[in-house]
Scaffold this active site. Sequence first.
Site: not given
Length: 841
Positions: A267, A304
């Site tokens: 992803g 992230e």
Amino acid sequence: MTDQNPYRLPRQVLPKHYIISLEPDLEGSSFEGTVSIELDVVSETDTIIVNAAELEIDNVFFEQNETIQANSVVLNEELERAEFAFPVVLQPGPARLTCSFKGTLNDKLRGFYRSTWKDESGQERVIATTQFESTNARRAFPCFDEPDLKASFGVTLRVDSSLMAVSCGELVSSTELDDGRREDTFADTMVMSTYLVAFIVGELEATEAVNIDGVPLRIVHVPGKGDLTEFGLAAAEFSLRWLVDYYDIPYPAGKLDLIAVPDFAFGAMENLGCITFRETLLLSDPERTTQAELTRIVDVIAHEIAHMWFGNLVTMDWWNGIWLKEAFATFMQVAATDAFRPEWRRWDGFCVERGAAFDTDSLASTRPIEFDVISPQDAEAMYDVLTYEKGAAVVRMLEQFLGIEQFRSGVNHYLTAHSYGNTTTTDLWDSLETATGIPVRAAMDTWIFQGGHPVISVETCSEGINVRQSRFGYGEVGDATWHVPIIVRAQVGSKTVESRLLLEDSEATIDLGGTPTWVIVNAGGHGFYRVSYSKVLRDALSGRALDVLSEAERYGLVDDTWSAVLAGELQAEDHIALITSLASETDLAVWQRMLSSLEHLYAIADPSGQQRLEVLVRDLSTTGLGVLGLEPMDNEPALDRELRAALFAAAGTTGQDASVREMANALFADASAGNAVEPNLAAAVVRVVAAAGDDATHATLVDLYREAPTPQLEVRYLMALLEIEDIQLFEQTLELITSEVRSQNAPYLLSAAMSHRSHGRLAWELIRDRWEELNAKFPQNSIPRMVSGIRSLSTPDLAAEIQTFFEGHPIPQGHLTVLQHLEKLGVNVELRRREGHRLGS
């Protein structure tokens, strides 16, 4: 070799700093470079062993008091390492190792690889980009490719002067060379692991930098997509500020670039200061993007950025501790998204993702959140629903038990104490114990180091309730006990009472001051455990659910009841009765769980049962649409728009409602004529139109996929094509997926194809017949995910065939995952045997 693991490097030599110089050739799909590694020689040795794979290495020199050339370079393909032998014994102390190397820009979406996109004229363009986690930095440069062998990194890229280059550090110099190329040098990074290094080269553009309290933030993308960056920038700006505040530690890099990569196996990837993403998870047009797609974008961006501290600044000691960073980043993504848009009620939505973890964790073939990792293939197998969603659910349960601020204080202690270092799971527990004074380790070890989860059985007694824990499973799973934080809310007489208990033994009595009229165990819905109520208590809750239970608690009631059906402890009729009692439900997550369970029952039912379930889905979804209203309203909650779409899609696909299908065709025509349709409803419309579509519809959807102006629309049209009921058109869709769709998406579409209401077998047969071809074509980490679609199948003959197939076609990088898929397939077969013939009666 550390701990006698043949895949781990010896510790006689330790890296301190890398100077990496690379020259990628995009047209030739190759690269060459040099690396100079400042070392600390710990003990005498005449060999240095580094990790290297798919590289040609020469000109190996060791510099200490003098420069010595290696007299041999031996590559070990199995262990992915290079051994440099020297003619003298190397002495302890600081030194330098240098070498040159060559490699191929591969098409496997790992290491240093090529990604392609087409410009406005249809010309294919190439980007060189990286994906190093877990063990693929060694495919780009020789290195000490283990998470505890941290060092700082300086990167220089020599590229064509027309191309853009990005790496982890800030650009500190850019020099035009005489041969038409440019040399870009980037600032040294902090001390970190090799898997966090990145470099990207190509015909790219960047947004103007946004100054986030001294940190420049940009989105980097292929030309022509700058108009899709605004929402991602807003989400990143909020997330960065919120996370700095939460951790109470400055951002640990000099800049933050978010890079949209056309071909990406994961992803996203948390490279320090240089995060790479699938385009669908970064670039968007909110006017054409669904609520679920927007939520996912914010989630992934926050996830992230959360890693910059939890994973990058402080890193697991070895790959068995992947959960330490991934579970926590998943927890933080939900918390950050919840703060970004409170009206999205993100923690309620997390119930759906947690349910996927429950499903796998209910199998005998589940695993502990943390388990031994030996080889790179073992590490690849860690990236699953147990690491991410179960891990995050357990972290959330712990946070709610300790208290939000106490938990946050423990996290700060952990990150501060171990900055730039490596840790094990017990280090986190120690910090939480220091901050809270609560013995966290004993409780959490029961959740981290054993697989499965408990079910709490509840019965009334004169004092209150008796609770008993046992291991929950769909079949025989053995027994175990956990330290279970139980939160109870109940009505006793005219009062609502609450109670808390850390259940360490197998059973206990909770004094509520009398026998309750109703009781909710796992109040708030934060615990990672099932609840099984006596029939009296279950009936009492079913009749009052909409009045006394929160949305998360209602979700838990529906989900726990459905899990009991899968386990054979309740009949499907009990679950259907609960669903029909919730026909006026207005919560998205609860509806998603109800509809998905009815879809599951439809898939295993005999024809008469399918007819009954078709009517039931149609009646329930149209009733829900009646409560909500068919027409989107200005300023209505975003979740209401997503719910309307879910009900509309259910009514028009499984429910085959004629009026909904007629409306879908009209709205599809409006959208095709350029008229605006609310994005969530537009996505549902496409699914409904596709389901009953003919040749012309199929051709139109294929054209829309090929011309899609946003990454989300591209995937949406492909997914809609998987709804098609015509068998020949479905087969054409499968061919499209395998011949034309990007390899980052095709495996997931094939998996989804196996869940088709009628044609799942066709998707399996394609995978079976083209197994070798698909394995060579798709990224290796995607193969276990591709076959996950077998979890949607349920006929005994097909299950036996699939079982035999995988006995002869193992997937080394996903051995345990495939066992879980096969076991869930067996659960479906058993459910069909028990319930398939009863559902039509």
